[in-house]
Design an enzyme around this catalytic site. Structure first.
Site, PDB file in Angstrom:
ATOM      1  N   LYS A   1       0.846  -1.206   0.000  1.00  0.00           N
ATOM      2  CA  LYS A   1       0.000   0.000   0.000  1.00  0.00           C
ATOM      3  C   LYS A   1       0.880   1.256   0.000  1.00  0.00           C
ATOM      4  O   LYS A   1       2.078   1.190   0.322  1.00  0.00           O
ATOM      5  CB  LYS A   1      -0.918  -0.016   1.217  1.00  0.00           C
ATOM      6  CG  LYS A   1      -0.171  -0.018   2.551  1.00  0.00           C
ATOM      7  CD  LYS A   1      -1.087  -0.375   3.721  1.00  0.00           C
ATOM      8  CE  LYS A   1      -0.307  -0.368   5.027  1.00  0.00           C
ATOM      9  NZ  LYS A   1      -1.098  -0.926   6.134  1.00  0.00           N
TER      10      LYS A   1
ATOM     11  N   TYR B   1      14.442  30.440   7.599  1.00  0.00           N
ATOM     12  CA  TYR B   1      13.228  31.138   8.032  1.00  0.00           C
ATOM     13  C   TYR B   1      13.201  31.283   9.546  1.00  0.00           C
ATOM     14  O   TYR B   1      13.511  30.330  10.277  1.00  0.00           O
ATOM     15  CB  TYR B   1      11.990  30.344   7.620  1.00  0.00           C
ATOM     16  CG  TYR B   1      11.670  30.380   6.140  1.00  0.00           C
ATOM     17  CD1 TYR B   1      11.495  31.591   5.474  1.00  0.00           C
ATOM     18  CD2 TYR B   1      11.517  29.195   5.428  1.00  0.00           C
ATOM     19  CE1 TYR B   1      11.174  31.606   4.114  1.00  0.00           C
ATOM     20  CE2 TYR B   1      11.199  29.209   4.082  1.00  0.00           C
ATOM     21  CZ  TYR B   1      11.025  30.415   3.429  1.00  0.00           C
ATOM     22  OH  TYR B   1      10.706  30.429   2.106  1.00  0.00           O
TER      23      TYR B   1
HETATM   24  C1  LIG Z   1      -0.302  -1.878   6.795  1.00  0.00           C
HETATM   25  C2  LIG Z   1      -0.807  -3.167   7.285  1.00  0.00           C
HETATM   26  C3  LIG Z   1       0.055  -4.251   7.454  1.00  0.00           C
HETATM   27  C4  LIG Z   1       1.556  -4.142   7.320  1.00  0.00           C
HETATM   28  O1  LIG Z   1       2.060  -3.575   8.511  1.00  0.00           O
HETATM   29  P1  LIG Z   1       3.647  -3.442   8.753  1.00  0.00           P
HETATM   30  O2  LIG Z   1       3.746  -3.023  10.169  1.00  0.00           O
HETATM   31  O3  LIG Z   1       4.104  -2.381   7.811  1.00  0.00           O
HETATM   32  O4  LIG Z   1       4.245  -4.754   8.466  1.00  0.00           O
HETATM   33  C5  LIG Z   1      -0.494  -5.480   7.780  1.00  0.00           C
HETATM   34  N1  LIG Z   1      -1.816  -5.622   7.981  1.00  0.00           N
HETATM   35  C6  LIG Z   1      -2.677  -4.583   7.868  1.00  0.00           C
HETATM   36  C7  LIG Z   1      -4.125  -4.803   8.119  1.00  0.00           C
HETATM   37  C8  LIG Z   1      -2.209  -3.316   7.529  1.00  0.00           C
HETATM   38  O5  LIG Z   1      -3.056  -2.296   7.435  1.00  0.00           O
END
Ligand SMILES: *Cc1c(COP(=O)(O)O)cnc(C)c1O
Length: 335
Positions: A11, A231
């Protein structure tokens, strides 16, 4: 006991690192199951991976079922409403449709609420036309492995999963994997660990940092004692100083919270980030190193990874990687 399957969570553009490059590399390495959050991400991924099993964690919105089917995307269902939509779609297309079921064990975001779970358990016809391939849940305190809520979630999940004897079971994200084999079940879902984040913060790093980030020095300027940089003039030279400016800013994931609080490496020497991080520029104190215009400062590598940068910015490595942005010239090696 048969070995479980390792999926890949890709993702958010593979945590900012580039799903278009990483997902095919993972598939070539043998990964068959991929998770994204949104349907739109899943559809993009489908174009890259015609054979893979692709799941959308965020579930099923009304009117989306047709697109799921058309692209061969499997929804992770987390409410009776979503189940009803998917069941109707199965009726519509005249064949059983696969799904993952997301069971609630404490996060209270997207998984099937307890009352809906009870209804489902009492009335299996609600799932007619749906093949529940896998039931899953998600850990709420995986970043603190000793937290006993992890174990309680596992117990609760296993009890609930018993209502779906034919389904495989999945609980572990990256840190969950390092909590031991009891958490592995039939399918593990690593994201962070694949990308080299320290999946188990209280233990020494187990995964290799995979992303390296460097930027050339655009200019170096001499700053007199008492002059300020950036800044707000938030940094004042306490000695005559050489200040290097690089063309990377908060729009590139170098969070503004790193102002006066980060480092980069010049060769083997850390140089402090001074002044505020601005949108496209960041300044470093290179007084003590022989840096020249055009030399590279290393912002991220195995010595100083996303986790460390996250710590300096008051956040986590996940947020550093996913906010890297699109302005870097990216080179993929070893794929
Ligand atoms: C993002 C996600 C993962 C992966 O998590 P990591 O800590 O990056 O390994 C696994 N399961 C679900 C439901 C997630 O949303």
């Amino acid at each position: 006991m048969s070995a479980g399957e390792t999926s890949a969570v890709v993702k958010a553009d593979a945590y900012g690192l580039g799903a278009a490059q990483l997902a095919p590399a993972l598939a070539a390495a043998g990964c068959k199951t991929f998770f994204v959050a949104h349907l739109a991400e899943a559809v993009e991924l489908r174009a890259l991976l015609p054979q893979a099993r692709i799941l959308a964690l965020n579930g099923l919105l009304p009117h989306a079922a047709t697109d799921f089917v058309a692209n061969g995307i499997i929804p992770v269902l987390g409410s009776l409403q979503e189940i009803t939509l998917w069941r109707a779609e199965a009726l519509e297309v005249g064949r059983a449709l696969p799904a993952f079921l997301h069971l609630e064990t404490g996060l209270n975001r997207l998984a099937l609420p307890p009352r809906e779970f009870e209804k489902l358990r009492m009335d299996p016809t609600l799932l007619e036309g749906i093949t529940v391939d896998t039931v899953m849940t998600h850990l709420l305190a995986a970043d603190t492995p000793k937290d006993e809520r992890n174990r309680r979630q596992l117990q609760d999940f296993l009890a609930m999963a018993a209502a779906f004897p034919g389904a495989k079971r999945s609980i572990a994200n990256s840190p969950g994997i390092f909590m031991g084999t009891a958490f592995h079940l039939d399918l593990i879902r690593p994201g962070a660990a694949i990308y080299g984040l320290n999946a188990s913060p209280i233990q020494p790093r187990k995964m290799r940092q995979v992303a390296r980030l460097s930027a050339p020095i655009l200019q170096i300027r001499d700053v007199r004692l008492g002059e300020t940089v950036g800044y707000g003039g938030s940094w004042t030279a306490e000695r005559p100083s050489r200040i290097a400016t690089v063309g990377v800013g908060y729009a590139d994931g170098l969070h503004r919270a790193l102002s006066n609080n980060g480092i980069a490496y010049f060769d083997d020497t850390p140089v402090p980030l001074v002044g505020r991080v601005s949108m496209d520029l960041t300044t470093f104190d290179v007084t003590d190193v022989p840096a020249n215009t055009g030399d590279l400062l290393v912002l991220l590598d195995s010595r100083h990874g996303a986790d460390e940068l996250g710590q300096e910015a008051g956040t986590i490595g996940y947020e550093i990687l996913t906010s890297l942005g699109r302005r870097y010239q990216r080179r993929y090696i070893g794929a």
